[in-house]
Design a protein around this motif. Structure first.
Motif, PDB file in Angstrom:
ATOM      1  N   GLU A 192       0.796  -1.119   0.141  1.00 47.04           N
ATOM      2  CA  GLU A 192       0.005   0.046   0.037  1.00 47.04           C
ATOM      3  C   GLU A 192       0.838   1.246   0.114  1.00 47.04           C
ATOM      4  N   GLY A 193       1.810   1.244   0.704  1.00 46.86           N
ATOM      5  CA  GLY A 193       2.680   2.325   0.792  1.00 46.86           C
ATOM      6  C   GLY A 193       3.679   2.681  -0.382  1.00 46.86           C
ATOM      7  N   CYS A 194       3.784   1.452  -1.095  1.00 46.60           N
ATOM      8  CA  CYS A 194       4.705   1.699  -2.277  1.00 46.60           C
ATOM      9  C   CYS A 194       3.677   2.214  -3.364  1.00 46.60           C
ATOM     10  N   ALA A 195       2.467   1.585  -3.642  1.00 44.97           N
ATOM     11  CA  ALA A 195       1.373   2.031  -4.501  1.00 44.97           C
ATOM     12  C   ALA A 195       1.230   3.683  -4.177  1.00 44.97           C
ATOM     13  N   ALA A 196       1.087   4.023  -3.145  1.00 50.30           N
ATOM     14  CA  ALA A 196       0.936   5.492  -2.834  1.00 50.30           C
ATOM     15  C   ALA A 196       2.020   6.229  -3.323  1.00 50.30           C
ATOM     16  N   ILE A 197       3.208   5.797  -3.326  1.00 50.89           N
ATOM     17  CA  ILE A 197       4.216   6.583  -3.811  1.00 50.89           C
ATOM     18  C   ILE A 197       4.440   6.709  -5.370  1.00 50.89           C
ATOM     19  N   LEU A 198       4.425   5.283  -5.865  1.00 56.04           N
ATOM     20  CA  LEU A 198       4.656   5.149  -7.111  1.00 56.04           C
ATOM     21  C   LEU A 198       3.566   5.298  -8.262  1.00 56.04           C
ATOM     22  N   TRP A 199       1.961   5.003  -7.878  1.00 57.77           N
ATOM     23  CA  TRP A 199       1.130   4.762  -8.648  1.00 57.77           C
ATOM     24  C   TRP A 199       0.085   5.842  -7.997  1.00 57.77           C
ATOM     25  N   PRO A 200      -0.864   6.017  -8.864  1.00 61.22           N
ATOM     26  CA  PRO A 200      -2.055   7.174  -8.431  1.00 61.22           C
ATOM     27  C   PRO A 200      -2.540   7.241  -6.998  1.00 61.22           C
ATOM     28  N   ASP A 201      -2.707   5.862  -6.610  1.00 63.30           N
ATOM     29  CA  ASP A 201      -3.289   5.646  -5.362  1.00 63.30           C
ATOM     30  C   ASP A 201      -2.955   4.307  -4.662  1.00 63.30           C
ATOM     31  N   ARG A 202      -3.659   4.011  -3.486  1.00 60.35           N
ATOM     32  CA  ARG A 202      -3.370   2.721  -2.740  1.00 60.35           C
ATOM     33  C   ARG A 202      -3.817   1.634  -3.361  1.00 60.35           C
ATOM     34  N   GLY A 203      -4.958   1.918  -4.410  1.00 55.83           N
ATOM     35  CA  GLY A 203      -5.419   0.776  -4.950  1.00 55.83           C
ATOM     36  C   GLY A 203      -4.690  -0.011  -5.995  1.00 55.83           C
ATOM     37  N   ALA A 204      -3.494   0.564  -5.999  1.00 57.14           N
ATOM     38  CA  ALA A 204      -2.593  -0.296  -6.814  1.00 57.14           C
ATOM     39  C   ALA A 204      -1.603  -1.257  -6.194  1.00 57.14           C
ATOM     40  N   ALA A 205      -2.027  -1.558  -4.799  1.00 55.24           N
ATOM     41  CA  ALA A 205      -1.389  -2.344  -4.046  1.00 55.24           C
ATOM     42  C   ALA A 205      -1.053  -3.719  -4.536  1.00 55.24           C
ATOM     43  N   PRO A 206      -1.993  -4.375  -5.324  1.00 59.98           N
ATOM     44  CA  PRO A 206      -1.809  -5.934  -5.842  1.00 59.98           C
ATOM     45  C   PRO A 206      -0.730  -5.641  -6.828  1.00 59.98           C
ATOM     46  N   GLN A 207      -0.823  -4.654  -7.804  1.00 64.86           N
ATOM     47  CA  GLN A 207       0.337  -4.560  -8.658  1.00 64.86           C
ATOM     48  C   GLN A 207       1.789  -4.203  -7.972  1.00 64.86           C
ATOM     49  N   ALA A 208       1.727  -3.378  -6.875  1.00 59.50           N
ATOM     50  CA  ALA A 208       2.894  -2.851  -6.198  1.00 59.50           C
ATOM     51  C   ALA A 208       3.387  -4.263  -5.640  1.00 59.50           C
ATOM     52  N   ALA A 209       2.482  -5.210  -5.048  1.00 61.02           N
ATOM     53  CA  ALA A 209       3.235  -6.243  -4.332  1.00 61.02           C
ATOM     54  C   ALA A 209       3.819  -7.319  -5.202  1.00 61.02           C
ATOM     55  N   ARG A 210       3.591  -7.080  -6.510  1.00 61.90           N
ATOM     56  CA  ARG A 210       4.159  -8.211  -7.578  1.00 61.90           C
ATOM     57  C   ARG A 210       5.451  -7.468  -7.734  1.00 61.90           C
ATOM     58  N   ALA A 211       5.462  -6.103  -7.936  1.00 62.95           N
ATOM     59  CA  ALA A 211       6.836  -5.434  -8.422  1.00 62.95           C
ATOM     60  C   ALA A 211       7.732  -5.560  -7.164  1.00 62.95           C
ATOM     61  N   LEU A 212       7.499  -5.595  -5.922  1.00 61.77           N
ATOM     62  CA  LEU A 212       8.333  -5.527  -4.765  1.00 61.77           C
ATOM     63  C   LEU A 212       8.970  -6.788  -4.576  1.00 61.77           C
ATOM     64  N   ARG A 213       8.571  -8.169  -5.279  1.00 66.00           N
ATOM     65  CA  ARG A 213       9.197  -9.322  -5.399  1.00 66.00           C
ATOM     66  C   ARG A 213       9.510  -9.665  -3.681  1.00 66.00           C
TER      67      ARG A 213
END
Length: 289
Positions: A192-213
């Motif tokens: 959620e924190g990664c998504a809030a920084i790199l994507w428009p909102d925290r809703g991108a958390a699943p995408q961020a989870a994949r990117a974080l490895r």
């Protein structure tokens, strides 16, 4: 930019580990997942809890003390969350204060003086982020733990049992062997924190989870984690006793070979292990270019 359709962040492919990353995050946070005290009741024997940092605090988010593992005395320190809302609130959701980190440090130093190996069980979304924790020296307490664990002259095995979040996790995860349960996660930041920084909102958390490895298979491939500990199907909270026995077996297989290694060699290898993480590889540099 992550929102540019021409750029795909690492981990957004359709590989199995990446596709399951967000589901793994949800499993790692499941309230029924075994806690440190649960594992101490089943995987260890004769646990005697030791309290306080000897500086005025006894953080409930960190528990630790003496126990036996297959008849061998060890010092066990871990984050404690809880299962119910009341337990989670009382334990600050496993987020340690400076007093918690100093308690952990006191116990591992005691273990070194007694010649006992150390087992740490990591399950925290991160260190306590409150103003009071910062005022009381949160950053310094974490840094001192990392420094002291890196030179502690006794075997250390760390296990990421649930969430391994940021500096709060690393404060207990500098070890000779770092293990990770099958459905645990370990990352510098929450999805959620990664998504809030790199994507428009925290809703991108699943995408961020994949990117974080952040899954165990990913981190084993990267060399951050040494071994993956299996869980009963479908996850540890469905069979806590079975999960504890699997953890016990993994601890024994990883800890016993360390007991005969001279302390100076342990420290040297441990420091080399973590220093390697900062070494850029030729393939990585070429990929960046």
């Amino acid at each position: 930019h992550p929102t540019d359709p021409g750029i795909r962040p690492a981990g957004t492919g359709a590989d199995a580990a990446g596709a399951d990353a967000w589901e793994t995050v949800r499993l790692a946070r499941h309230p029924g997942r075994p806690t440190t005290l649960d594992y101490l009741d089943t995987a260890f024997d004769g646990f005697v809890e030791l309290h306080g940092d000897r500086l005025g605090g006894d953080c409930p988010a960190v528990v630790g003390g003496l126990a036996r593992l297959d008849g061998r005395h060890v010092m066990v320190v871990g984050h404690q969350k809880g299962h119910t809302t009341g337990e989670l609130v009382a334990r600050n959701f496993g987020m340690a204060s400076p007093a918690g980190h100093r308690k952990a440090l006191r116990l591992v130093r005691l273990a070194a003086r007694l010649g006992l190996p150390v087992v740490t069980l990591v399950d925290t979304p991160g260190a306590d982020p409150g103003v009071d924790a910062e005022v009381r020296g949160q950053a310094a307490a974490i840094a001192e733990n990392i420094l002291s664990l890196s030179v502690l002259p006794t075997p250390i095995v760390a296990v990421i049992t649930g969430e391994g979040g940021s500096g709060g996790a690393l404060a207990l995860a500098v070890a000779d062997r770092v293990l990770m349960l099958q459905h645990a996660v370990y990352s510098v930041i929450s999805p959620e924190g990664c998504a809030a920084i790199l994507w428009p909102d925290r809703g991108a958390a699943p995408q961020a989870a994949r990117a974080l490895r952040l899954t165990a298979p990913d981190l084993c491939r990267l060399g951050v984690v040494d071994d993956l500990v299996p869980e009963p199907s479908p996850a540890a909270h469905h069979d806590p006793e079975g999960a504890a026995l699997m953890l016990r077996d993994a601890l024994l297989s990883n800890l016993l070979p360390l007991l005969d290694v001279p302390p100076a060699t342990l420290v040297r290898r441990r420091r080399q292990r973590f220093r390697r993480f900062g070494a850029a590889r030729t393939g990585v540099r070429a990929g960046v270019r």
